[in-house]
Design an enzyme around this catalytic site. Structure first.
Site, mmCIF file in Angstrom:
data_model
loop_
_atom_site.group_PDB
_atom_site.id
_atom_site.type_symbol
_atom_site.label_atom_id
_atom_site.label_comp_id
_atom_site.label_asym_id
_atom_site.label_seq_id
_atom_site.Cartn_x
_atom_site.Cartn_y
_atom_site.Cartn_z
ATOM 1 C CB CYS A 73 176.218 47.750 63.540
ATOM 2 S SG CYS A 73 176.289 48.362 65.220
ATOM 3 C CB CYS A 79 172.556 51.945 67.954
ATOM 4 S SG CYS A 79 173.283 53.507 67.492
ATOM 5 C CB CYS A 163 179.919 53.724 64.650
ATOM 6 S SG CYS A 163 178.630 54.293 63.544
ATOM 7 C CD GLN A 286 175.024 69.113 54.008
ATOM 8 O OE1 GLN A 286 174.610 68.053 54.458
ATOM 9 N NE2 GLN A 286 174.212 70.117 53.728
ATOM 10 C CE1 TYR A 315 164.755 78.893 55.780
ATOM 11 C CE2 TYR A 315 164.607 78.869 53.385
ATOM 12 C CZ TYR A 315 164.023 79.084 54.614
ATOM 13 O OH TYR A 315 162.714 79.481 54.676
ATOM 14 C CG ASP A 385 169.734 72.844 51.949
ATOM 15 O OD1 ASP A 385 168.873 72.039 52.358
ATOM 16 O OD2 ASP A 385 170.950 72.617 52.016
ATOM 17 C CB CYS A 412 166.794 67.454 55.118
ATOM 18 S SG CYS A 412 166.202 68.792 56.146
HETATM 19 N N1 SAH Z 1 172.833 74.550 52.510
HETATM 20 C C1 SAH Z 1 173.508 74.568 53.776
HETATM 21 C C2 SAH Z 1 172.782 73.897 54.909
HETATM 22 C C3 SAH Z 1 171.362 74.144 55.033
HETATM 23 S S1 SAH Z 1 170.711 73.454 56.499
HETATM 24 C C4 SAH Z 1 174.835 73.879 53.651
HETATM 25 O O1 SAH Z 1 174.963 72.970 52.875
HETATM 26 O O2 SAH Z 1 175.728 74.238 54.379
HETATM 27 C C5 SAH Z 1 169.517 74.664 56.898
HETATM 28 C C6 SAH Z 1 170.096 75.951 57.384
HETATM 29 O O3 SAH Z 1 169.027 76.850 57.586
HETATM 30 C C7 SAH Z 1 170.827 75.868 58.706
HETATM 31 O O4 SAH Z 1 172.117 76.394 58.528
HETATM 32 C C8 SAH Z 1 169.993 76.751 59.657
HETATM 33 O O5 SAH Z 1 170.782 77.459 60.589
HETATM 34 C C9 SAH Z 1 169.331 77.679 58.696
HETATM 35 N N2 SAH Z 1 168.054 78.281 59.126
HETATM 36 C C10 SAH Z 1 167.108 77.759 59.929
HETATM 37 N N3 SAH Z 1 166.046 78.568 60.001
HETATM 38 C C11 SAH Z 1 166.308 79.643 59.213
HETATM 39 C C12 SAH Z 1 165.580 80.818 58.866
HETATM 40 N N4 SAH Z 1 164.366 81.041 59.355
HETATM 41 N N5 SAH Z 1 166.148 81.698 58.020
HETATM 42 C C13 SAH Z 1 167.388 81.459 57.504
HETATM 43 N N6 SAH Z 1 168.124 80.361 57.804
HETATM 44 C C14 SAH Z 1 167.593 79.464 58.644
#
Ligand code: SAH
Length: 560
Positions: A73, A79, A163, A286, A315, A385, A412
């Site tokens: 790029c 960027c 991109c 994702q 999460y 997650d 992440c």
């Molecule tokens: N595993 C999921 C993505 C996880 S990303 C997938 O693949 O779709 C992290 C996620 O945690 C987000 O969706 C966010 O909204 C949520 N999150 C953030 N803080 C949180 C909390 N205190 N309790 C529960 N979920 C939460």
């Protein structure tokens, strides 16, 4: 040696920082130089000088690193999207692997030899991997319409419709939209004045389904001559959904709350592995489906499911991992803070005819302790997650109390991961595997999935002293007695109680009834396999006969 602003210096880059910036040393003075890679010898100009370190701007590459490549790029340097495109992909992977390991050592307190690092999973073709792009639309200095990307850390738009991380059809769509705006004098939104109409073009693409979604984010309620634009966009093979998103706020948020369908369906569908997902403009999904599949397959492998397990997915977002796990588990429970994501999760469960996944809206740090304290929930495996900030300590503490056999931590941000692993390790969980997955080639980000399993207490005690009879010596009998006190009590499970009652009284009792009797007696609820089923059922009460049988069993096992 100390340097000051505007000093020019020659430096060899030896390391890379967390944002991909090169790091070198001159006479003990550390300089951070953006846009350099390990192995470069560069001339750099100090922009900000501190006592022992400074930030410098790249002036000239005097000798390029053998790992330096020409970025595909032309805008890679300006960027904000890519930080390390100038580094060969092989070295990008090595850098990410190292980043995870360094954080585990520096923040997690692990020794290098103890970290079971698996070789990082990269992409075969690390370009055109993103299924979603959001192009800001604006004007250049001459007043021409442009679409592109924000320059790093700013809101000035770099004009670039091509991109290399996005899909190729993006460019064609942008050309049609901008040509339409030009033809009908439709103004781009101006962030400074809050005037103008078109703010962003959001494009999503289903890698498996080949379905395309176009959503124009507008500071108004309509788009002039929409029919004509729709007619042109529709000709693109795979076009499935064309809509407006209305955002009249002066805000950095790209999307507003209201959408308006112009043509086709409200959503596109895509699959990751065997699971299908419906995706609307608002949905979280994702962005790299190829690597996401590899990541979730790892998470599933680490969960080690055989079909009888109760699994919690904290999460859970739109339930991507939950639905993956549900294929192999008896029951999955997902927890997520965003109500719309949970609606998506439920809809996706129905779409895939998955009936053994249930979802709760709320903060993990509130939902989990509450369900554990009040309902005695149970888990064989817990998957987390979390967002970049990692897990709240109260979530980790509750997880530990629930004593799952395995914890699968998808992260992440390896810095907060390291912090949380340190805690879990201190509470008896052993790190068995650490796997990096490169979800975002050319950026500094990396995903990690970690398997932890419970280290069973071995009743080991350390006693210093001399054994035997006589003054100052420790009699062996006492040691035996103390060892007896330290021996952990066998955990009384619901299964043991059920079996006892069936053998003695000839009837079955439901887990929820045992949980209820225990709760009435004020007993701790940590060993409540499946008591969570009660969440799904209207509250029924056991008969007096069953209550007595349960109390009898609890006495038999010395719980009361
Ligand atoms: N595993 C999921 C993505 C996880 S990303 C997938 O693949 O779709 C992290 C996620 O945690 C987000 O969706 C966010 O909204 C949520 N999150 C953030 N803080 C949180 C909390 N205190 N309790 C529960 N979920 C939460």
């Amino acid at each position: 040696m100390e340097y000051k602003k505007n000093d020019l210096l020659t430096v060899t880059i030896e390391d890379m920082g967390h944002d991909g910036e090169g790091i070198g040393k001159v006479d003990g003075y550390t300089v951070f130089v953006k846009d350099t890679v390990i192995g470069d010898k560069v001339q750099a100009k100090i922009m900000k000088a501190k006592k022992n370190y400074g930030y410098a701007r790249l002036v000239e590459i005097m000798e390029p690193s053998k790992d330096r490549v020409e970025p595909r790029c032309a805008y890679a340097r300006q960027c904000g999207g890519c930080q390390i495109q100038a580094l060969s992909y092989e070295k990008q992977l090595a850098y990410k692997q190292q980043k995870i390991e360094n954080n585990l050592i520096r923040i997690g307190g692990f020794q290098k030899e103890e970290i079971p690092m698996q070789p990082i999973i990269g992409m075969e073709d690390p370009y055109h991997y993103r299924n979603k792009a959001q192009f800001p639309v604006g004007c250049d200095k001459e007043g021409h319409l442009i679409a592109g990307f924000y320059a790093g850390r700013t809101h000035s738009i770099i004009s670039n419709r091509k991109c290399y991380l996005g899909v190729e059809v993006n460019e064609q769509i942008l050309n049609l939209v901008l040509a339409h705006m030009e033809a009908y004098d439709i103004p781009a939104y101006d962030e400074m004045t809050g005037k103008g109409l078109v703010r962003h073009v959001l494009i999503r693409y289903g890698f498996q389904s080949k379905e395309i979604m176009v959503c124009l984010v507008v500071n108004g309620g309509y788009i002039p001559e929409a029919e004509e634009l729709i007619a042109r966009l529709c000709k693109i093979p795979g076009m499935t959904s064309i809509s407006l998103n209305i955002n009249r706020e002066k805000t950095n948020m790209i999307l507003g709350r209201k959408g308006k369908l112009l043509w086709g369906k409200e959503y596109i569908t895509d699959t990751i592995g065997p699971i299908a997902y419906q995706i609307s403009p608002q949905s979280f999904y994702q962005v790299n489906p190829v690597q996401t599949q590899k990541l979730y397959e790892k998470a599933l492998e680490y969960a080690g499911l055989e079909g009888n397990e109760t699994v919690w997915d904290l999460y859970c977002g739109i339930g991507t991992i939950s639905l993956f796990l549900a294929q192999k588990a008896k029951q999955v429970y997902g927890v997520e803070i965003v109500p719309a994501a949970i609606e998506d999760a439920k809809r996706n469960a129905t779409l895939n005819h998955i009936t053994n996944a249930e979802f709760f809206v709320g903060k993990a740090e509130e939902v989990l302790p509450e369900k554990y304290e009040k309902e005695g929930i149970y888990a064989d495996v817990i998957v987390v997650d979390p967002p970049r900030k990692g897990c709240e300590e109260s979530v980790l503490a509750t997880m530990v109390k629930m004593q799952p056999k395995r914890i699968v931590y998808v992260s992440c941000d390896s810095a907060t991961l390291a912090r949380d692993l340190k805690y879990l390790r201190g509470e008896g969980y052993e790190v068995k595997k650490v796997q990096g997955v490169d979800q975002f080639p050319h950026t500094v980000h990396v995903e990690t999935v970690v398997l932890l399993s419970h280290k069973k207490s071995d009743g080991h005690i350390n006693v210093k002293g001399e054994f035997g009879e006589g003054e100052g010596k420790v009699p062996l009998d006492n040691i035996a007695k103390r060892a007896e006190e330290y021996k952990p009590k066998e955990r009384v499970t619901y299964k043991m109680i059920k079996e006892y009652i069936e053998a003695k009284y000839g009837f079955k009792v439901h887990t929820a009834y045992i949980a209820e009797v225990k709760r009435d007696l004020g007993l701790p609820m940590y060993d409540a396999p499946n008591a969570v089923e009660e969440l799904k059922q209207p509250r029924k009460h056991p008969t007096a006969e069953k209550v007595e049988a349960i109390k009898d069993a609890l006495k038999h096992f010395e719980v009361i």
